[in-house]
Design a protein around this motif. Structure first.
Motif, short mmCIF file in Angstrom:
data_model
loop_
_atom_site.label_atom_id
_atom_site.label_comp_id
_atom_site.label_asym_id
_atom_site.label_seq_id
_atom_site.Cartn_x
_atom_site.Cartn_y
_atom_site.Cartn_z
N ARG A 129 0.84 -1.20 0.00
CA ARG A 129 0.00 0.00 0.00
C ARG A 129 0.88 1.25 0.00
NH1 ARG A 129 -3.85 -1.96 4.79
NH2 ARG A 129 -2.20 -3.55 4.88
N ILE A 182 1.40 5.07 0.96
CA ILE A 182 0.86 6.11 1.84
C ILE A 182 1.87 7.23 2.04
CG2 ILE A 182 -0.75 4.65 3.15
CD1 ILE A 182 1.34 4.45 5.34
N ASP A 183 1.37 8.38 2.45
CA ASP A 183 2.26 9.48 2.81
C ASP A 183 2.68 9.33 4.27
OD1 ASP A 183 2.33 10.84 0.37
OD2 ASP A 183 0.35 11.72 0.77
N LEU A 215 7.17 -0.74 7.29
CA LEU A 215 7.18 0.56 6.62
C LEU A 215 8.45 0.68 5.79
CD1 LEU A 215 6.05 2.70 9.71
CD2 LEU A 215 4.60 1.75 7.90
N PHE A 232 3.64 -1.18 3.86
CA PHE A 232 3.37 0.19 3.43
C PHE A 232 4.61 0.81 2.79
CE2 PHE A 232 0.44 -0.47 7.01
CZ PHE A 232 -0.77 -0.06 6.45
N ARG A 233 4.43 1.32 1.57
CA ARG A 233 5.50 2.11 0.95
C ARG A 233 5.22 3.56 1.30
NH1 ARG A 233 7.88 0.45 -4.66
NH2 ARG A 233 5.69 0.22 -5.22
N VAL A 234 6.15 4.18 2.03
CA VAL A 234 5.88 5.50 2.61
C VAL A 234 6.53 6.61 1.79
CG1 VAL A 234 6.05 6.93 4.67
CG2 VAL A 234 5.75 4.46 4.89
N HIS A 235 5.71 7.51 1.33
CA HIS A 235 6.19 8.67 0.58
C HIS A 235 6.45 9.81 1.56
CE1 HIS A 235 4.96 6.89 -3.37
NE2 HIS A 235 4.24 6.16 -2.52
#
Lengths: 394, 394
Positions: free
Chosen positions: A378, A380-381, B144, B165-168
Motif C-alpha cells: 500500500r 501512503i504518505d 514501513l 506500506f511504501r511510505v512517501h
C-alpha cells in the motif's frame, strides 16, 4: 568404512575403484552402525550441532572452516500449516545451511574426504554448494551447467570463482560422462556415495530429535533420488543400531509435470522409466531420468511409504502458504513435500496422532522472483502512517 | 530484567513506559550478569546452539518454532583472506540465520517478549526478519518501507504477508514517528531495547568460542548503531561476570559514501552529526543519521577501538574476495568489516599474534545482482567436456 555396496544386488567394491555397480545401480558406503549411539543425548544442544556430530558413521573426519558448519539445521513443529485431522507437521529447514540448501551436507563430507579438484553436474543448489565449499577449502572446482541456465544463477555460482562451463548438447547425459571419464576432478554428483553419506545426516538429526521415539514418517522432495537414498541409508543404520522403536515410512514428492518415480510407484514397478517432463517452477526437482530412481523406489517399498505427484497450482499455493503461515521461504521444489502431506492426510494415510517430519530442502530467498508480486503493497504518505497502521492492526 | 537504563546519563525507567531516555539517547535493558557463566562449556556443542543458550541474560523465555532457531551461527578462521603479517581472522557468518541475516536475533527475542502486532521501519534485512517471524508466530506485522525500495525486495518481504506500506515523504523521520505515536504495534526497530538484547548474543557466542581467552578485537559494519550497542552490552556483561581475560576492542566499519560515525570518530567527537550520503552499493548500512550513533561511538571509546571508512571500490573488491577465497557470499554492506581489518592491519593496529572476530551480518545470496556478471562462464559442447575439464584443473 572404505567399502561400497550395491543396495540391490549386494555386490561390494573398494572405495575409489568404481562409480556404479556392474548391475547398473548406484553404490553407497557400507557402514557398520551397530555400535552407534546418540552422542551427548542429554546435553540439550540437539538440533543445532553441525552434522559432524555423527562423525563415527561418516567416511570423513571433522574438517575446519565452512565444511564444519554444514547441517545442524532447525526442526520445529508448524501447527499453522497442519490440516484439520491431519498429522503433526515438523519442518526441517535445510535452507539454514551455509549456501542455503541441503546440498551442503554432501558437499562438506565429500570435500573433506577427497583431495584435489572437485566438480559437479548441476545448475542449482548443488553447483552453488560445491563452488562455495571448494573456495573455502582452497580447491579448484569444475561446475558443468545446462545451456539454458539463467544468468542470475550463473552469477551466483561464479562469485565463488569455479571453472564454470555452460555445456551445449544433451545435458542429461553429462552425469554419465563424468562417471565414465577420468576428468582429473572428484565429481560430487547428486548420488555419489560420498554425497549420500553426507545427505543421510539429515535423517540422523530428525530421528535424534524424536529419540527415544521416532517420527511416523519422513516426507521429502525427490529429484535424482540421492537425498532419498541418504534418508533410507540413515534409517537402515539406525535400525541396525537399535535406535528406532519403529522405522519411519519414507514418502517422496514430485511435481506432476515431471514425476518418473511417482509413475513407477503407481505402476507398482521396481524400475523407473525416463519421462518427457513439462516446464515447471520446480526447477530443482525437474529430473526426467533420475540416476538413483530405482533406489528411491526401493526406499519407499521397504519402509511401506509412497510417492506423490503434486499439481503445479497446489505446489505454488503451498509455497505461498509456507511463507505466509509458517514464516519459512522455500523454493517451489520444496513445497511439494508439505503439499504431499496434505494429500496423504486427506487420503487417510496420516492421522492426527502421527508425527511427520518434512525436509524443506532449500531456501526461497536465493533465487528471487522473475515477476515480483507487489500487489499487497500500500502506498501512503508519511503523515498518514499513524492512522493507516492503527487501522491495519486493529 | 524489567528495567531500562541510559548508557550515557544513567537514568532508569521501567520497561514499557518510554522509548528513549529524556536526555535523547537510546535505552537498553539493565542486565545483572554478575552470576552468569558459560552454559555447558565442556560439551563440545559450542557455536551451533541457538541464542537461547543465553536465556538467563535475556528479557524473554525460550520460544517454540522459528524464533527458537535464531543465532547459533558458525565462527571459523579464514586464513585465505588474512593479510601477510596481519591478524588471525575469524568469520562469524550471520547469513546462516533463518532469514539470512543477524536481524533474526533481535527479532526472535523481541517477538518472544511482546504480545500482539509487531512492526519495523526497514526495507532490508530487518523488514524481512520481522515479517517472517511474525508469520511464524501468527502475529500481524507492519512493515514501513522507503519509497524507492526495489520491487524485488518488496516481493521478498510480501511473501510473509505483512501489512506492507511504501511510505512517501521523509523516510528518515519515520523511525522517530514510530517512537512518538502509539501505533498499536510493538516496533522492533534497529536499536529498540528488545532488539539490542537479542543482538548482543552474537558477541556472547564469539567470546564463548574463545573462552577462557578472549578475541583481541571484534569488527563489524555499523549503520544505526544498534548491533554495535549489542556487542558493547555483551562485553560489559561478560566483564561483570568475570569471563573476559581482557576486553576485546570494538572496531566499526562504514562505507566512505555514508560515514557519519567515522567522521565523528576522526573529529574526536562524542556526538555524531547527520551527513548527506552518496549512493552506495552498501544499502544495508546507508544510514546518514544513526539513532544509536553516539552509543556506538561510546562503545569504541570505552573499548579503545576505532571506526574505519572503506572506499566503495575496496568494499566491492572485498565482497568478491570473501566469495572467491573464503566461500562466503555476503552483501557489500558486510564486506566493509573485513576490508577494515585489512586497513587496520596495514596501519599496525593489529599484528600477527592477534585474533580478530568479524561479524558478517548478512547473506549475499538473498538479493542477487542487478547486472549479473557471467564473464567467467565458458561455453563448450558436451563432446568437449572431458578435454576442457582436464585442461582446467591440470
Amino acid at each position: 568404512m572404505e567399502q561400497l555396496t550395491c543396495y540391490d544386488c549386494g555386490e561390494t567394491y573398494p572405495f575409489g575403484d568404481v562409480t556404479r555397480c556392474r548391475c547398473g545401480e548406484p553404490l553407497w558406503f557400507e557402514t557398520d552402525a551397530a555400535a552407534f549411539d546418540w552422542p551427548d543425548a542429554s546435553d540439550g544442544s540437539l538440533g543445532r550441532d553441525a552434522l559432524w556430530r555423527y562423525e563415527s558413521v561418516l567416511p570423513a573426519t571433522t574438517p575446519t572452516g565452512l565444511a564444519a558448519a554444514a547441517g545442524g539445521t532447525p526442526l520445529f513443529r508448524a501447527p499453522s500449516i497442519e490440516s484439520t485431522d491431519g498429522p503433526r507437521v515438523h519442518l526441517k529447514v535445510e535452507g539454514v545451511n551455509p549456501t542455503g540448501s541441503f546440498k551442503d551436507r554432501g558437499t562438506a563430507v565429500g570435500i573433506s574426504r577427497v583431495d584435489g579438484p572437485v566438480g559437479t553436474v548441476s545448475h542449482g543448489n548443488m553447483a552453488l554448494s560445491v563452488a562455495a565449499h571448494a573456495a573455502a577449502a582452497d580447491r579448484e572446482a569444475v561446475i558443468l551447467v545446462a545451456e539454458d541456465t539463467p544468468d542470475s544463477r550463473l552469477a551466483m555460482i561464479a562469485q565463488h570463482d569455479p571453472h564454470l562451463f555452460r555445456v551445449h548438447g544433451e545435458y542429461g547425459r553429462l552425469y554419465h560422462d563424468t562417471l565414465e571419464h577420468d576428468l582429473g576432478a572428484a565429481f560430487l554428483n547428486s548420488d555419489a556415495p560420498l554425497r549420500v553419506a553426507g545427505q543421510k545426516t539429515v535423517a540422523y538429526e530428525i530421528c535424534e530429535a524424536f529419540a527415544p521415539d521416532a517420527p511416523d514418517a519422513i516426507v521429502l522432495p525427490v529429484s535424482s533420488g540421492g537425498q532419498a537414498s541418504g534418508v533410507w541409508k540413515a534409517l537402515r543404520e539406525l535400525d541396525a543400531a537399535g535406535l528406532l522403536t519403529a522405522t519411519p515410512r519414507i514418502y517422496l514428492a514430485q511435481t506432476a509435470r515431471c514425476d518418473p518415480i511417482a509413475q513407477a510407484y503407481r505402476r507398482g514397478a521396481s524400475r523407473v522409466e525416463p519421462v518427457t517432463g513439462e516446464p515447471t517452477a520446480a526447477v530443482s526437482i525437474n529430473n526426467a531420468d533420475p540416476p538413483s530412481g530405482n533406489r528411491a523406489l526401493a526406499a519407499v517399498a521397504e519402509t511401506d511409504g509412497g510417492v506423490v505427484s503434486v499439481p503445479e497450482e497446489a505446489m505454488l499455493a503451498e509455497t505461498d502458504r509456507l511463507a505466509a503461515d509458517a514464516g519459512v521461504s522455500v523454493e517451489p521444489s520444496c513445497a511439494v513435500a508439505t503439499a504431499a502431506v496434505r494429500d496423504l492426510a486427506a487420503a487417510g494415510e496420516f492421522g492426527p496422532g502421527d508425527d511427520v517430519a518434512v525436509i524443506l530442502t532449500g531456501s526461497g530467498y536465493k533465487y528471487g522472483e522473475t515477476e515480483p508480486d507487489t500487489s499487497s503493497v500500500r502506498e501512503i504518505d508519511r503523515s498518514d502512517v499513524p492512522g493507516a497502521v492503527r487501522d491495519a492492526v486493529s
